[in-house]
Design an enzyme around this catalytic site. Structure first.
Site, PDB file in Angstrom:
ATOM      1  NE  ARG A 180      -3.369   0.502   2.378  1.00  0.00           N
ATOM      2  CZ  ARG A 180      -4.737   0.329   3.433  1.00  0.00           C
ATOM      3  NH1 ARG A 180      -4.599  -0.205   4.247  1.00  0.00           N
ATOM      4  NH2 ARG A 180      -5.477   1.304   2.674  1.00  0.00           N
ATOM      5  CB  CYS A 237      -2.672   3.696   9.538  1.00  0.00           C
ATOM      6  SG  CYS A 237      -4.368   4.332  10.618  1.00  0.00           S
TER       7      CYS A 237
END
Length: 287
Positions: A180, A237
């Site tokens: 990611r 995050c």
């Protein structure tokens, strides 16, 4: 009391405290990003006396341009905490299904709201049951609490301050999985990649199945990505849940000044003008 004792509590110690004359308030904050709601787990069995508090609706604001788990409205948070029995100055213990993520966000939210005496059950509900301790399906009668929410007791990053930190004012840690971060895979948000200048330290590097390593080991893992004494540090995050766990880990390592980018990547990419970096190493902070 050590820093660890101020932040974490093991199952056996918690059981002894619950049998004492002044037991802590227990909050069950089990949650999943997808799948059955945490309340179902709570109803199937929980720590005796625990009250369920929903991460999405009670501890966070509504999803939108500010991110998928933005800061809660202080008045609504205060009402939810009082309804759960949280009292001013009285200890609280939060727990989740074992990964420590939603419990860490609950821990962070209470401390951000000015309620310092809050700890996380280390290992969550699985640690409790593995120790052979009792569970209940009864929902307790709750005496409303009197806690007052005073926002701002923990530092928060917005997009601008996160960008400055990543650009060289400090260290901005992206705790998402490496694919990611590199922009190879993004299962949730509409844009893949990372904030330019952020360093990648995926959550499994500093926590394993909801349990943290020894303090010195934690310090070493953060030092490896540039976190040094006196260097400002923040974490993000996807939506500020896993990163709250990183902030807890940084507190364990002695960095109570660690900041959380609450909106995280879900907020960053809401503005297409913000730069996005890809690849395995931090790009220059100016994009």
């Amino acid at each position: 009391m050590s820093a660890t004792d101020d932040l974490l509590v093991e199952a056996e110690r918690l059981a002894a405290e619950l049998d004492g004359t002044n037991p802590p308030t227990l909050l069950d904050v089990r949650w999943r990003l997808v799948g059955a709601p945490g309340r179902d787990d709570y109803l199937a069995g929980h720590l005796p006396g625990a009250v369920f508090v929903d991460l999405d609706t009670a501890l966070c604001g509504a999803p939108g341009p500010a991110g998928r788990h933005p800061l809660p409205d202080p008045a609504k948070l205060e009402a939810a905490l009082r309804a759960a029995g949280v009292r001013a100055g009285h200890p609280v213990v939060v727990y989740d299904g074992g990964d420590g993520m939603s419990a860490s966000r609950a821990w962070w939210t209470l401390r951000w709201a000015g309620h310092r005496p809050v700890r996380l059950l280390h290992g969550g509900y699985p640690a409790w049951t593995a120790a052979g301790l009792p569970v209940s399906t009864e929902q307790p009668d709750v005496t409303p609490g009197d806690v007052t929410v005073r926002p701002g007791a923990l530092p928060v990053l917005d997009a601008a301050s996160a960008a400055r930190l990543a650009a060289g004012d400090g260290v901005l840690i992206d705790v998402r999985a490496a694919p990611r971060y590199r922009g190879e895979h993004e299962p949730i948000d509409p844009v893949a990649g990372h904030i330019p200048g952020a360093v990648n330290l995926p959550a499994p590097e500093y926590v394993t199945e909801g349990r943290f390593p020894a303090v010195e080991e934690l310090r070493g893992r953060f030092a490896a990505v540039g976190v040094a004494a006196g260097t400002p540090v923040g974490a993000y995050c996807g939506s500020g849940v896993t990163a709250a766990q990183a902030v807890l880990a940084l507190h364990l390592a002695g960095r109570e000044d660690a900041a959380l980018y609450v909106g995280s990547w879900s907020h960053w990419v809401a503005d297409p003008a913000r730069p996005v970096a890809t690849g395995p190493t931090p790009a220059p902070g100016n994009g």
